[in-house]
Each structure stands twice: as structure tokens, then as C-alpha cells.
Motif scaffolding. Sequence first.
Motif, PDB file in Angstrom:
ATOM      1  N   MET A 267      -8.628   3.280   0.436  1.00 29.54           N
ATOM      2  CA  MET A 267      -7.655   2.380  -0.185  1.00 29.54           C
ATOM      3  C   MET A 267      -7.734   0.980   0.438  1.00 29.54           C
ATOM      4  N   THR A 268      -7.831   0.925   1.750  1.00 28.90           N
ATOM      5  CA  THR A 268      -7.925  -0.369   2.429  1.00 28.90           C
ATOM      6  C   THR A 268      -9.190  -1.100   2.007  1.00 28.90           C
TER       7      THR A 268
ATOM      8  N   ALA B 230       0.829  -1.207   0.000  1.00 31.47           N
ATOM      9  CA  ALA B 230       0.000   0.000   0.000  1.00 31.47           C
ATOM     10  C   ALA B 230       0.863   1.255   0.000  1.00 31.47           C
TER      11      ALA B 230
ATOM     12  N   LEU C 164      -2.312  -7.555   3.349  1.00 28.88           N
ATOM     13  CA  LEU C 164      -1.840  -6.220   2.983  1.00 28.88           C
ATOM     14  C   LEU C 164      -0.457  -5.994   3.573  1.00 28.88           C
TER      15      LEU C 164
ATOM     16  N   VAL D 231       1.961  -2.599   4.580  1.00 29.13           N
ATOM     17  CA  VAL D 231       2.095  -1.146   4.676  1.00 29.13           C
ATOM     18  C   VAL D 231       3.529  -0.792   5.058  1.00 29.13           C
TER      19      VAL D 231
ATOM     20  N   TYR E 155      -8.683  -2.618  -1.429  1.00 30.19           N
ATOM     21  CA  TYR E 155      -7.881  -3.848  -1.392  1.00 30.19           C
ATOM     22  C   TYR E 155      -8.713  -5.031  -0.897  1.00 30.19           C
TER      23      TYR E 155
ATOM     24  N   VAL F 222      -4.766   0.934   9.154  1.00 34.25           N
ATOM     25  CA  VAL F 222      -4.976  -0.136   8.176  1.00 34.25           C
ATOM     26  C   VAL F 222      -5.312  -1.446   8.882  1.00 34.25           C
TER      27      VAL F 222
END
Length: 312
Positions: A32-33, A14, A44, A46, A36, A68
Amino acid sequence: MLLTADAKGVFPIAPTPFFDDGAIDTASVDRMTDFYLECGSTGLTVLGQLGEAPKLEHAESVAVAGQVIRRAARLPVVVGVSAPGFAAMRALTHEVMGQGAAGVMIAPPNTLRTDDQIVNYYRQAVEAIGADVPFVLQDYPLTFSVQMTPAVIRRIVQELPSCVMLKHEDWPGLEKISTLRGFEKDGSMRHISILCGNNGLFLDYEVERGADGANTGYCFPDMLCDVVRLNAAGEREAAHDLFDAHLPLLRYEQQPGAGLAVRKYIMMRRGILTSAAQRRPASPMSATARAEVEHLLTRLARHDKRAALPPV
């Protein structure tokens, strides 16, 4: 939900969303999360190499990772904790693991030259963060200038049980994947997850060589998810057809220095990010580069309607 050696699928790297003034855009972090989650990601990552982690203060890193982790509660979240010294690595690791991170990713410093130096570095890293913290070994010689042979990776995996995943970014690297899976078959190395980076540039054949999926960025992570899914379903030609359609844009976004600007620009065009801004020092796109990206999107849209974006 700790990371295990059985991890598969796509763990997108990300980016960190910023406003034009450099402030962190928390609304875009959530959007954004959610994206995904919706596109089929199985995890994910980060604060990775293109997450602009070095530009964040410690408190900001903790805040972004925590946001996130909370938003993606049903998926494992890996946090990049690479740092010049082990004190900073330990501090960030303990804070994010306390917030529910699944594990951490550690890249080697570019000062490592010999096999023993590489193994010793990761031995000390595990001592610093704790042997109970699962970690991802990042192998990216083109950026870090550290050459990890398959034998060195095997030593790390065998000596450090908390190493559960390799982020494979060697280039060329297909033979390395085959060698590592061969070590597993002959019993000289335990099984670990192998997820691949390099913008997904070689993902089509990496999964055929035994990789478990992707751990990279790219502005269409949903395509990466589809390629891994199609390959797992035995639909080889469909996977290659989709991948081939995206290859020109993948290649363009892979440019050193310019790639993050392209990725953020398209993610902004897709409505995922509010701004394409990078925190300084930054490499903004020129008007010519934007025109080239728009041309690539137009061509891609002939094969993948997800690239048919509203006019600028």
C-alpha cells in the motif's frame, strides 16, 4: 522531514490492512505504501479516522506507523494521535516522532462546545506533546460534533505556532476556505496549509477556493493526485471531467459506516490489499453492496481505465 505550512498535494489517509482473523497484514502495509508513492502522493497519513486507530493496541499503532515511515522515507508521514486523554496522546506522539514522523494529527473530543473550550483544548494538547511537534488541526464537525468557526481556527493558528495544517472537512465548507484565505490576505492570520477530507467529495472546487490539496482516503487516490495536479497546471476542465467521472463512486464510498468497507474492498480488487477485512467491530459489505460497487466500477471504467479491474 518535519511538516510545514507549505505542504501541498495529496496526503492519502491510509487504511490499516488486516487479515481475515484481525491480524495486521504487514506485507499489505508495504504494498500500500509503495502504491501511494507511485501514484504521486506528496505525503501520507496513518492512523486517521478511517485507519481504525481505536482498534489498535498502542504497540500496534507504533509498529504500523514505523513501518510506513521507513517504507515512505522520501515523503512526510503524519500520524493520527487523537486519544481520550493527553497521556496516551503524548506517548504515541513521542514514539512516532522518534521514528521519523513529520507531524501528528489531532481531532477534537466531542465534549467541546464553546470557542474557548476548543482553543484551550488545543493549547493543552500542545503542552502535552511539545511545542516542537508540528500538528494538523482536524476540523470534521459531522463526525466530531465540534463546530470550529473560521475565527476559532484563526485563534488556534495565531496562538499555537506548531499548528501548520488544517484538515478541512466541514460540509458545506467552501466559504470557510475562502474566509481563512481572506484572513491571510488581510494579515490577521499567518499562512497554513489547507488539505481537505470528506473523501474528496468537494475537492474540485476546494482547490479553486485556495485549498492546497487533499488529505483523505478514497479507493482511487491516484485520481485525487491527478485532479490536484491538473488544477495546479491550469487545466481546469480536464480536472473537472476526471473528478465528475469518479463522483458516483466517491459518493457511494462516503456513506457513514459503510465507506471503509467499500474502500478496502476496491483496494483489495486493485491488488493493493490482500484482504478487505476490518478489525471488529466491523461493518462488512453485503452481496448487494458488492454488486453495486462492481456496477459503479464498470461505469467508471468507461472514462478511467484504472477502474477496469479483472472479473471477480
